[in-house]
Design a protein around this motif. Structure first.
Motif, mmCIF file in Angstrom:
data_model
loop_
_atom_site.group_PDB
_atom_site.id
_atom_site.type_symbol
_atom_site.label_atom_id
_atom_site.label_comp_id
_atom_site.label_asym_id
_atom_site.label_seq_id
_atom_site.Cartn_x
_atom_site.Cartn_y
_atom_site.Cartn_z
ATOM 1 N N VAL A 169 0.839 -1.207 0.000
ATOM 2 C CA VAL A 169 0.000 0.000 0.000
ATOM 3 C C VAL A 169 0.871 1.253 0.000
ATOM 4 C CG1 VAL A 169 -1.672 1.337 1.335
ATOM 5 C CG2 VAL A 169 -1.953 -1.138 1.111
ATOM 6 N N ASP A 170 1.908 1.267 0.852
ATOM 7 C CA ASP A 170 2.796 2.430 0.935
ATOM 8 C C ASP A 170 3.465 2.704 -0.411
ATOM 9 O OD1 ASP A 170 2.138 2.636 3.591
ATOM 10 O OD2 ASP A 170 3.969 1.649 4.329
ATOM 11 N N ALA A 171 3.872 1.628 -1.098
ATOM 12 C CA ALA A 171 4.524 1.798 -2.403
ATOM 13 C C ALA A 171 3.557 2.389 -3.415
ATOM 14 C CB ALA A 171 5.059 0.457 -2.894
ATOM 15 N N LEU A 172 2.300 1.942 -3.356
ATOM 16 C CA LEU A 172 1.298 2.472 -4.287
ATOM 17 C C LEU A 172 1.070 3.960 -4.043
ATOM 18 C CD1 LEU A 172 -0.903 2.076 -6.454
ATOM 19 C CD2 LEU A 172 -2.477 1.452 -4.596
ATOM 20 N N VAL A 173 0.923 4.336 -2.774
ATOM 21 C CA VAL A 173 0.691 5.747 -2.443
ATOM 22 C C VAL A 173 1.895 6.593 -2.845
ATOM 23 C CG1 VAL A 173 0.312 7.374 -0.551
ATOM 24 C CG2 VAL A 173 -0.907 5.194 -0.577
ATOM 25 N N SER A 174 3.098 6.095 -2.576
ATOM 26 C CA SER A 174 4.317 6.848 -2.901
ATOM 27 C C SER A 174 4.466 7.064 -4.405
ATOM 28 C CB SER A 174 5.548 6.117 -2.363
ATOM 29 O OG SER A 174 5.501 6.015 -0.958
ATOM 30 N N SER A 175 3.956 6.127 -5.178
ATOM 31 C CA SER A 175 4.071 6.240 -6.635
ATOM 32 C C SER A 175 2.957 7.085 -7.243
ATOM 33 C CB SER A 175 4.064 4.842 -7.271
ATOM 34 O OG SER A 175 2.802 4.215 -7.077
ATOM 35 N N GLY A 176 2.119 7.684 -6.401
ATOM 36 C CA GLY A 176 1.069 8.558 -6.918
ATOM 37 C C GLY A 176 -0.282 7.897 -7.070
ATOM 38 N N GLY A 177 -0.471 6.734 -6.473
ATOM 39 C CA GLY A 177 -1.765 6.057 -6.556
ATOM 40 C C GLY A 177 -2.873 6.878 -5.911
ATOM 41 N N THR A 178 -4.042 6.837 -6.500
ATOM 42 C CA THR A 178 -5.178 7.589 -5.985
ATOM 43 C C THR A 178 -5.822 6.852 -4.812
ATOM 44 O OG1 THR A 178 -6.732 6.492 -7.467
ATOM 45 C CG2 THR A 178 -5.627 8.474 -8.302
ATOM 46 N N ILE A 179 -6.765 7.542 -4.161
ATOM 47 C CA ILE A 179 -7.522 6.884 -3.093
ATOM 48 C C ILE A 179 -8.268 5.690 -3.669
ATOM 49 C CG2 ILE A 179 -9.458 7.173 -1.494
ATOM 50 C CD1 ILE A 179 -8.582 10.081 -1.132
ATOM 51 N N ARG A 180 -8.824 5.832 -4.842
ATOM 52 C CA ARG A 180 -9.537 4.725 -5.486
ATOM 53 C C ARG A 180 -8.591 3.545 -5.721
ATOM 54 N NH1 ARG A 180 -14.223 4.431 -8.515
ATOM 55 N NH2 ARG A 180 -14.324 2.678 -9.979
ATOM 56 N N ASP A 181 -7.389 3.847 -6.241
ATOM 57 C CA ASP A 181 -6.400 2.788 -6.465
ATOM 58 C C ASP A 181 -6.046 2.089 -5.152
ATOM 59 O OD1 ASP A 181 -6.271 3.495 -9.149
ATOM 60 O OD2 ASP A 181 -4.560 4.848 -8.855
ATOM 61 N N THR A 182 -5.880 2.887 -4.108
ATOM 62 C CA THR A 182 -5.502 2.332 -2.802
ATOM 63 C C THR A 182 -6.568 1.389 -2.275
ATOM 64 O OG1 THR A 182 -4.218 4.317 -2.274
ATOM 65 C CG2 THR A 182 -4.873 2.900 -0.432
ATOM 66 N N TYR A 183 -7.832 1.792 -2.398
ATOM 67 C CA TYR A 183 -8.889 0.947 -1.855
ATOM 68 C C TYR A 183 -9.178 -0.261 -2.733
ATOM 69 C CZ TYR A 183 -9.813 3.606 2.270
ATOM 70 O OH TYR A 183 -9.680 4.166 3.504
ATOM 71 N N ALA A 184 -8.885 -0.162 -4.012
ATOM 72 C CA ALA A 184 -8.974 -1.350 -4.861
ATOM 73 C C ALA A 184 -7.936 -2.380 -4.396
ATOM 74 C CB ALA A 184 -8.740 -0.980 -6.327
ATOM 75 N N LEU A 185 -6.751 -1.896 -4.039
ATOM 76 C CA LEU A 185 -5.714 -2.791 -3.530
ATOM 77 C C LEU A 185 -6.091 -3.338 -2.158
ATOM 78 C CD1 LEU A 185 -2.914 -4.089 -3.543
ATOM 79 C CD2 LEU A 185 -1.972 -1.914 -2.717
ATOM 80 N N LEU A 186 -6.624 -2.478 -1.278
ATOM 81 C CA LEU A 186 -7.011 -2.933 0.053
ATOM 82 C C LEU A 186 -8.088 -4.011 -0.009
ATOM 83 C CD1 LEU A 186 -7.055 0.485 1.944
ATOM 84 C CD2 LEU A 186 -5.500 -1.424 2.377
ATOM 85 N N TRP A 187 -9.052 -3.853 -0.914
ATOM 86 C CA TRP A 187 -10.093 -4.873 -1.028
ATOM 87 C C TRP A 187 -9.519 -6.164 -1.616
ATOM 88 C CZ3 TRP A 187 -13.995 -6.659 1.124
ATOM 89 C CH2 TRP A 187 -14.822 -7.594 0.505
ATOM 90 N N LYS A 188 -8.616 -6.040 -2.565
ATOM 91 C CA LYS A 188 -7.941 -7.233 -3.102
ATOM 92 C C LYS A 188 -7.219 -7.969 -1.975
ATOM 93 C CE LYS A 188 -4.259 -8.493 -6.381
ATOM 94 N NZ LYS A 188 -3.161 -8.708 -5.423
ATOM 95 N N GLN A 189 -6.540 -7.227 -1.119
ATOM 96 C CA GLN A 189 -5.851 -7.851 -0.002
ATOM 97 C C GLN A 189 -6.830 -8.502 0.972
ATOM 98 O OE1 GLN A 189 -3.555 -4.604 1.624
ATOM 99 N NE2 GLN A 189 -1.853 -4.931 0.212
ATOM 100 N N GLN A 190 -7.982 -7.851 1.172
ATOM 101 C CA GLN A 190 -8.987 -8.430 2.064
ATOM 102 C C GLN A 190 -9.518 -9.747 1.501
ATOM 103 O OE1 GLN A 190 -9.698 -7.743 4.953
ATOM 104 N NE2 GLN A 190 -11.760 -8.388 5.485
ATOM 105 N N MET A 191 -9.725 -9.811 0.207
ATOM 106 C CA MET A 191 -10.179 -11.047 -0.416
ATOM 107 C C MET A 191 -9.104 -12.126 -0.316
ATOM 108 S SD MET A 191 -13.260 -10.642 -1.228
ATOM 109 C CE MET A 191 -13.575 -12.058 -2.282
ATOM 110 N N GLU A 192 -7.838 -11.732 -0.355
ATOM 111 C CA GLU A 192 -6.759 -12.699 -0.175
ATOM 112 C C GLU A 192 -6.796 -13.264 1.239
ATOM 113 O OE1 GLU A 192 -3.232 -10.580 -1.120
ATOM 114 O OE2 GLU A 192 -3.595 -10.562 -3.273
ATOM 115 N N ARG A 193 -7.074 -12.407 2.223
ATOM 116 C CA ARG A 193 -7.189 -12.890 3.604
ATOM 117 C C ARG A 193 -8.327 -13.895 3.716
ATOM 118 N NH1 ARG A 193 -6.731 -7.172 4.551
ATOM 119 N NH2 ARG A 193 -4.666 -6.621 5.366
ATOM 120 N N ARG A 194 -9.438 -13.574 3.071
ATOM 121 C CA ARG A 194 -10.594 -14.473 3.115
ATOM 122 C C ARG A 194 -10.244 -15.805 2.461
ATOM 123 N NH1 ARG A 194 -16.432 -12.361 1.272
ATOM 124 N NH2 ARG A 194 -16.121 -11.166 3.166
#
Length: 440
Positions: A169-194
């Motif tokens: 997540v930190d790498a995405l934000v540092s590279s200019g990722g948007t809030i939308r991009d960040t939450y798309a990644l966070l949800w992907k990670q949540q599905m991986e946990r599931r």
């Protein structure tokens, strides 16, 4: 390790009965009224100036039905609050609001500052809920895990995985990722946990080496983590009961975000009147207060909701025996051996056995031997007498091993042995997505 004797995972029927005791007090009537008024304001703004391609996509998303899953809606609300807070930063305001020249602009600036406080508070409640709920699920799972190296490995695996996720997540934000991009990644990670939670239950992926072939993990725990998030499993009852009010709040948050996005792009030609300012203020206050109320309610429901119930409560007669166990009669004066081939160094051998005893207390000798290619035997686990044992060790070398149950000292009594033995490949440290930790 807490006992799971006589327990089975919660069922949807049980949760239906349980949730009857926790009806959610309906959302305020102001929610539907204000949501409708916000939709009218959005339409007014699009008539003022046709939406850009990005704005049109945002409006289309706002008009769609919210996701069905409770946790996906939670993440969606969190995303919308982050987007709203981004828009409420003074640096993002139209210049007329940053340097107000009229009383109307000054009034709206003051309102926006107050609204930011409301959304900050609601977002903090959201993050706290997700963190505590995640910890509760993981800690419950760990409570029923054997308190040995397995639990340590699973915990280390989770901690390492979460560090990797945060770094991503930190790498995405540092590279200019948007809030939308960040939450798309966070949800992907949540599905991986599931997915990993389900893998623990079905013993696939890396957990096959950590759990399934390491004896002693209660089957009821494996059943629970495998089926808890099924589309038609116990959580579907939760979605049916508590999803509708959350879906309504998801749409309201999205509408507020869309309205502010459109307004900032049109503020030089479209000024809010007093009534419209009050509408924005009221909508934000009602949304944040109702969302906080929902989160507080659902937190209490989740905290008191059981993961396991008695077989009787579930309407199941008796508990299921683990079909992986085998039974053998070791006659008096005899030994019984189980041979294993270990292919990789530092693999694990695990066992679980007990004697099917009558009134007379009996024991049996047990040891583990290593047999070299030349046939030489080396005692790995010294001979001892047991009524039952559950254990494991990391082998020092690849090759043939024998687990030996010795009843040769007995003159009269045969022993009925119930056992399970497995050889577990070594856990290889590597950075792959299949090694994620557990979380609901």
């Amino acid at each position: 390790m807490a006992s799971t004797d006589g327990l089975v995972p919660i069922t949807r029927a049980f949760l239906a009965s349980y949730y009857n005791k926790y009806p959610f007090p309906p959302l305020s009537d102001d929610v539907s009224r204000l949501s409708s008024d916000m939709a009218s304001l959005i339409q007014l703004l699009t008539l003022q100036s046709p939406p850009s391609q990005g704005e049109a996509s945002l409006i289309e998303e706002a008009n769609q039905q919210p996701p069905h899953k409770i946790d996906e809606n939670m993440w969606k609300n969190r995303e919308q609050m982050e987007e709203i807070l981004f828009l409420l930063q003074p640096s993002r305001w139209p210049v007329q609001l940053r340097e107000p020249c009229t009383s109307e602009d000054a009034e709206l600036s003051s309102i926006l500052r107050h609204l930011k406080d409301n959304f900050d508070k609601a977002l903090a409640a959201m993050i706290s809920f997700q963190t505590k709920n995640s910890e509760r699920v993981f800690n419950t799972v760990m409570t029923y895990m054997p308190q040995d190296f397995r639990g340590t490995l699973i915990r280390q695996q989770k901690e390492r995985s979460e560090r990797n996720k945060q770094a991503e997540v930190d790498a995405l934000v540092s590279s200019g990722g948007t809030i939308r991009d960040t939450y798309a990644l966070l949800w992907k990670q949540q599905m991986e946990r599931r997915r990993q939670l389900a893998q623990l239950g079905s013993a696939s992926g890396v957990y096959k080496t950590l759990v399934k072939y390491l004896v002693g993990v209660p089957q009821v725990l494996l059943d629970f983590v495998r089926q808890i998030n099924d589309d038609d499993g116990p959580m579907e009852e939760q979605r049916q009961r508590y999803g509708p009010p959350l879906y309504t709040l998801t749409k309201m948050a999205t509408a507020i975000r869309v309205f502010l996005t459109l307004l900032w792009q049109r503020y030089d030609t479209f000024k809010l009147n007093k009534e419209q300012m009050n509408l924005l203020s009221e909508a934000a206050i009602v949304y944040t207060s109702e969302f906080e109320r929902f989160v507080a309610f659902i937190s209490d429901v989740f905290a008191n909701s059981p993961f396991f119930i008695s077989a009787d409560a579930a309407g199941i007669l008796g508990s299921r025996e683990n079909e992986e166990y085998k039974e053998i009669i070791v006659q008096a004066g005899r030994t019984y051996e189980v041979s294993l081939m270990v292919e990789s160094e530092n693999s694990y051998i695990g066992w679980d056995f007990s004697l099917m005893q009558g009134k007379i207390s009996m024991d049996i000798g047990f040891s583990v031997e290593y047999i070299s290619a030349s046939g030489e035997k080396t005692l790995i686990l010294p001979y001892r007498r047991y009524e039952a044992d559950q254990g494991n060790f990391s082998t020092l070398m690849a090759g043939n091993y024998k687990l030996v149950w010795d009843n040769s000292y007995s003159t009269f009594f045969k022993k009925t042995l119930r056992y399970k033995v497995d050889c577990i490949p070594p856990v290889v440290e590597q950075k792959v997505e299949d090694e994620d930790g557990l979380e609901s």
